[in-house]
Design an enzyme around this catalytic site. Structure first.
Site, PDB file in Angstrom:
ATOM      1  N   CYS A  49     -58.349 -59.779 -13.868  1.00 11.10           N
ATOM      2  CA  CYS A  49     -58.216 -60.130 -15.281  1.00 11.10           C
ATOM      3  C   CYS A  49     -59.033 -59.164 -16.133  1.00 11.10           C
ATOM      4  O   CYS A  49     -60.208 -58.933 -15.850  1.00 11.10           O
ATOM      5  CB  CYS A  49     -58.696 -61.559 -15.493  1.00 11.10           C
ATOM      6  SG  CYS A  49     -58.729 -62.053 -17.223  1.00 11.10           S
ATOM      7  N   CYS A  52     -62.102 -61.403 -17.718  1.00  2.41           N
ATOM      8  CA  CYS A  52     -63.192 -62.010 -16.955  1.00  2.41           C
ATOM      9  C   CYS A  52     -63.331 -61.449 -15.548  1.00  2.41           C
ATOM     10  O   CYS A  52     -64.277 -61.795 -14.849  1.00  2.41           O
ATOM     11  CB  CYS A  52     -63.009 -63.525 -16.878  1.00  2.41           C
ATOM     12  SG  CYS A  52     -61.731 -64.055 -15.730  1.00  2.41           S
ATOM     13  N   CYS A  98     -54.619 -66.390 -17.117  1.00  2.00           N
ATOM     14  CA  CYS A  98     -55.715 -66.366 -16.152  1.00  2.00           C
ATOM     15  C   CYS A  98     -56.274 -67.782 -16.046  1.00  2.00           C
ATOM     16  O   CYS A  98     -56.680 -68.366 -17.056  1.00  2.00           O
ATOM     17  CB  CYS A  98     -56.801 -65.396 -16.600  1.00  2.00           C
ATOM     18  SG  CYS A  98     -58.306 -65.499 -15.593  1.00  2.00           S
ATOM     19  N   CYS A 101     -60.167 -67.887 -17.308  1.00  2.00           N
ATOM     20  CA  CYS A 101     -60.630 -67.729 -18.695  1.00  2.00           C
ATOM     21  C   CYS A 101     -59.547 -67.986 -19.730  1.00  2.00           C
ATOM     22  O   CYS A 101     -59.835 -67.920 -20.931  1.00  2.00           O
ATOM     23  CB  CYS A 101     -61.226 -66.341 -18.898  1.00  2.00           C
ATOM     24  SG  CYS A 101     -60.002 -65.033 -19.084  1.00  2.00           S
ATOM     25  N   CYS A 121     -44.216 -61.414 -15.075  1.00  2.00           N
ATOM     26  CA  CYS A 121     -44.051 -60.254 -15.957  1.00  2.00           C
ATOM     27  C   CYS A 121     -45.322 -60.145 -16.791  1.00  2.00           C
ATOM     28  O   CYS A 121     -45.554 -60.964 -17.689  1.00  2.00           O
ATOM     29  CB  CYS A 121     -42.818 -60.482 -16.829  1.00  2.00           C
ATOM     30  SG  CYS A 121     -42.437 -59.097 -17.911  1.00  2.00           S
TER      31      CYS A 121
HETATM   32 FE    FE Z   1     -59.685 -64.147 -16.956  1.00  2.00          FE
END
Ligand code: FE
Length: 139
Positions: A49, A52, A98, A101, A121
């Protein structure tokens, strides 16, 4: 509203991220197709990510969907990516976020390849690639 373990204020996210990453991950933006850094990336490694650092996808599940965005047929763990319904822009879509976060990643479609038939995607701007560390070349 979903709750996520990693919590920052909008001001903190804005300060931590470059403007394009902030726009896409925290304001549900989308990068233009074929412009992101990873849609044409074929290297072996993992994708975390961009907000985070949580591990999200592996190159082993990445494939060329022809869409112009990085596409994966599964996340590293089912629990790594959360989903939500998205009815903006006159469409009914499944948003991918995610799970750590709440960063907006992209969308999940059911037209992916086997074995899952799923297509995550994902915006390149929502990801950070970590190449597999290779053995030094043998002499
Ligand atoms: Fe994240």
């Amino acid at each position: 509203m979903k709750r996520f373990p990693v919590v920052k204020t909008e001001a903190e996210w804005r300060a931590a991220l470059d403007p394009e990453t902030y726009r896409i991950t925290r304001q549900h933006g989308t990068e233009r197709a074929f412009t992101g850094r990873y849609w044409d990336c074929h290297d072996a490694g993992t994708f975390g990510c961009a907000c985070c650092g949580a591990l999200l996808f592996s190159s082993e599940a990445k494939y060329d969907s022809g869409s112009g965005w990085p596409s994966f047929w599964q996340p590293v763990e089912p629990s790594a990516v959360a989903t939500d319904s998205d009815t903006t822009h006159g469409m009914r879509r499944v948003e991918a976020l995610c799970a750590a976060c709440g960063a907006h990643l992209g969308h999940l479609f059911d037209d992916g390849p086997l074995p899952t038939g799923q297509r995550y995607c994902i915006n390149s701007a929502s990801l950070l690639f970590e190449p597999l560390k290779n053995e030094p070349p043998k002499k």
